[in-house]
Scaffold this active site. Structure first.
Site, PDB file in Angstrom:
ATOM      1  N   SER A 141       0.799  -1.198  -0.163  1.00 14.11           N
ATOM      2  CA  SER A 141       0.045  -0.104  -0.236  1.00 14.11           C
ATOM      3  C   SER A 141       0.835   1.210   0.057  1.00 14.11           C
ATOM      4  O   SER A 141       2.198   1.189   0.490  1.00 14.11           O
ATOM      5  CB  SER A 141      -0.875  -0.026   1.504  1.00 14.11           C
ATOM      6  OG  SER A 141      -1.767   1.207   1.141  1.00 14.11           O
ATOM      7  N   TYR A 155      -2.303  -0.335  10.451  1.00 17.66           N
ATOM      8  CA  TYR A 155      -2.136  -0.825   9.017  1.00 17.66           C
ATOM      9  C   TYR A 155      -0.966  -0.206   8.207  1.00 17.66           C
ATOM     10  O   TYR A 155      -0.228  -1.058   7.501  1.00 17.66           O
ATOM     11  CB  TYR A 155      -3.557  -0.536   8.260  1.00 17.66           C
ATOM     12  CG  TYR A 155      -3.279  -0.708   6.725  1.00 17.66           C
ATOM     13  CD1 TYR A 155      -3.798  -2.009   6.131  1.00 17.66           C
ATOM     14  CD2 TYR A 155      -3.111   0.172   5.840  1.00 17.66           C
ATOM     15  CE1 TYR A 155      -3.897  -2.118   4.966  1.00 17.66           C
ATOM     16  CE2 TYR A 155      -3.197   0.170   4.425  1.00 17.66           C
ATOM     17  CZ  TYR A 155      -3.647  -1.381   3.991  1.00 17.66           C
ATOM     18  OH  TYR A 155      -3.609  -1.335   2.594  1.00 17.66           O
TER      19      TYR A 155
END
Length: 257
Positions: A141, A155
């Site tokens: 990501s 995250y």
């Protein structure tokens, strides 16, 4: 791109990016072993692939546990007799601030997003090194390695760690001819976008992307399948950013050019 007779394991295939990756590999001729935590959506992906004329099977597993990672890899080899590409795409990201973050949320995020990468590499490398050209791939990501967002510190930490793992694993497995790479999606139009707010919030995020739209899951799948090709054999330890140019502006005024 052509993957006839190649066996590809893809995790997180119940929806969004994982489903698109599985469908694209299948469309290019691969035998796809799909892994998802939810049986109904995971089987739906397999049904879609088969309806399109592809070959795929579904395996249910909760990847926060090492034993289920091992079972998934061994089941793929038992089903198809080989393993050429592993794509660990599954991820979790409960939207919660640091002050409210529970030990359970933190452990699940790190276990699925980061720790499972170690276990997939460890368990699959004996099979990948036997492949004509083995590929170990990850969905990372831009959040964590390059940018940050409140409520996603756990995250972000998992994905920053994943990028570090990709580089180190690439060095360790180069001697086997196995490449290790990843894709860093930006804002992609998936059901998981609901975690980031309502449509008005999505519209504000869209306005800050130079291409003025969210990405499509298939665009992440396209980058992933490139990294799995023979032609990408000299690429290892890298990640491809697919974000519509969102990381490019130095400041908001640059978007008004």
């Amino acid at each position: 791109m052509e993957f006839s007779d190649k066996v590809v394991l893809v995790t997180g295939t119940g929806q969004g990016i994982g489903r698109a990756i599985a469908e694209r590999f299948s469309a290019l001729g691969a035998k796809v072993f799909t892994v998802s935590r939810t049986a109904s959506s995971g089987q739906q992906t397999v049904d879609l692939i088969r309806q399109a004329g592809g070959e795929a099977v579904f395996h249910q597993a909760d990847l926060q546990h090492r034993e289920y990672v091992e079972q998934s890899v061994k089941a793929a080899v038992a089903e198809y007799g080989a393993l050429d590409v592993v794509v660990h795409n599954a991820a979790v990201f409960p939207f919660v601030g640091i002050e409210e973050l529970s030990e359970e949320d933190l452990e699940q995020t790190l276990a699925v997003n980061l720790k499972a990468a170690f276990w997939f590499a460890q368990v699959s490398i004996p099979f990948l090194r036997q492949s004509e050209y083995g590929r170990l791939l990850f969905t990372s990501s831009v959040t964590g390695p390059r940018v940050s967002m409140p409520g996603l510190s756990h995250y972000a930490a998992s994905k920053a760690g994943l990028n570090g793992f990709i580089r180190s694993a690439a060095l360790e497995f180069a001697k086997f001819g196995v490449t290790v790479n990843g894709v860093e999606p930006g804002l992609i139009k998936t059901p998981a976008m609901a975690n980031l707010g309502d449509e008005s919030n999505t519209e504000r995020m869209r306005a800050n992307i130079p291409l003025k739209r969210l990405g499509e899951p298939g665009e992440i799948a396209a980058a992933m399948t490139y990294l799995a090709t023979r032609e990408a054999g000299f690429v290892t330890g890298q990640t491809i950013v697919v974000d519509g140019g969102a990381l490019l502006p130095e400041n908001p005024e640059a978007l008004e050019w």
